[in-house]
Design a protein around this motif. Structure first.
Motif, PDB file in Angstrom:
ATOM      1  N   MET A  17     -21.357   4.684  11.254  1.00 53.98           N
ATOM      2  CA  MET A  17     -21.480   5.257   9.915  1.00 53.98           C
ATOM      3  C   MET A  17     -20.290   4.862   9.044  1.00 53.98           C
ATOM      4  O   MET A  17     -20.443   4.565   7.859  1.00 53.98           O
ATOM      5  N   ASN A  18     -19.093   4.852   9.644  1.00 55.80           N
ATOM      6  CA  ASN A  18     -17.911   4.475   8.878  1.00 55.80           C
ATOM      7  C   ASN A  18     -17.958   3.000   8.489  1.00 55.80           C
ATOM      8  O   ASN A  18     -17.487   2.634   7.415  1.00 55.80           O
ATOM      9  N   LEU A  19     -18.502   2.165   9.337  1.00 55.88           N
ATOM     10  CA  LEU A  19     -18.635   0.749   8.991  1.00 55.88           C
ATOM     11  C   LEU A  19     -19.482   0.601   7.730  1.00 55.88           C
ATOM     12  O   LEU A  19     -19.094  -0.093   6.783  1.00 55.88           O
ATOM     13  N   ILE A  20     -20.613   1.269   7.689  1.00 54.49           N
ATOM     14  CA  ILE A  20     -21.506   1.199   6.527  1.00 54.49           C
ATOM     15  C   ILE A  20     -20.826   1.794   5.296  1.00 54.49           C
ATOM     16  O   ILE A  20     -20.855   1.211   4.209  1.00 54.49           O
ATOM     17  N   TYR A  21     -20.191   2.941   5.471  1.00 49.93           N
ATOM     18  CA  TYR A  21     -19.520   3.619   4.366  1.00 49.93           C
ATOM     19  C   TYR A  21     -18.381   2.759   3.806  1.00 49.93           C
ATOM     20  O   TYR A  21     -18.235   2.613   2.589  1.00 49.93           O
ATOM     21  N   GLY A  22     -17.569   2.200   4.689  1.00 50.65           N
ATOM     22  CA  GLY A  22     -16.437   1.382   4.256  1.00 50.65           C
ATOM     23  C   GLY A  22     -16.867   0.141   3.508  1.00 50.65           C
ATOM     24  O   GLY A  22     -16.268  -0.222   2.487  1.00 50.65           O
ATOM     25  N   VAL A  23     -17.908  -0.528   3.987  1.00 47.03           N
ATOM     26  CA  VAL A  23     -18.413  -1.717   3.296  1.00 47.03           C
ATOM     27  C   VAL A  23     -18.963  -1.327   1.924  1.00 47.03           C
ATOM     28  O   VAL A  23     -18.706  -2.001   0.914  1.00 47.03           O
ATOM     29  N   GLY A  24     -19.693  -0.216   1.880  1.00 44.04           N
ATOM     30  CA  GLY A  24     -20.239   0.244   0.600  1.00 44.04           C
ATOM     31  C   GLY A  24     -19.157   0.623  -0.395  1.00 44.04           C
ATOM     32  O   GLY A  24     -19.228   0.269  -1.581  1.00 44.04           O
TER      33      GLY A  24
END
Length: 156
Positions: free
Chosen positions: A135-142
């Motif tokens: 989830m953090n990977l997706i959030y950070g990229v976004g």
């Protein structure tokens, strides 16, 4: 200015939400989880200074790079969770039992608080196959994309 405020808010939201999940859902963080939070605080500081208007474009780029750094650590953490590579952090390893030590020596060698191995995923939603690191990977990229978009608008 609204872009800098949004980036600052979202940068602070990620580590605060992770901390809230520790308290309310009893999800203990591992060492890599804690590492993922630090770049967000730096990004929050940069975006907050951008609210003052000085060098807003460069500060938003810096905040975006911080979010990207957290996403990079999250991607590495996912590799550890999937068993693709081991974590180099000592805090990520389960303590090994040394049979030559006495019970008192073993007790003295324990960490002051329990640690969670980094290869054990923490799931926020039961049955949802995406760990907190994912989830953090997706959030950070976004968030990085959002910060870069606002920085590009500042350039015009």
């Amino acid at each position: 200015m609204a872009g800098a405020f949004l980036v600052a808010f979202l940068s602070a939201l990620a580590p605060l939400a992770a901390r809230l999940s520790e308290v309310t859902l009893a999800l203990p963080p591992c060492a890599l989880c804690l590492w993922q939070r630090a770049p967000y605080w730096v990004g929050f500081a940069l975006a907050s200074v951008a609210l003052l208007g000085f060098g807003r474009r460069w500060l938003l780029i810096g905040a975006g790079l911080c979010a990207a750094a957290s996403a990079s650590i999250a991607a590495f953490h996912l590799g550890v969770e999937f068993g693709w590579w081991p974590s180099p952090l000592a805090g990520c390893q389960v303590a090994a039992i040394n049979p030559s030590l006495s019970l008192e020596e073993m007790m003295a060698s324990l960490a002051p608080r329990p640690t969670k191995p980094c290869d054990e995923p923490a799931y926020l939603l039961p049955g949802f196959p995406l760990s907190m690191a994912g989830m953090n990977l997706i959030y950070g990229v976004g968030l990085a994309a959002l910060a870069f978009t606002f920085a590009r608008k500042e350039f015009r």
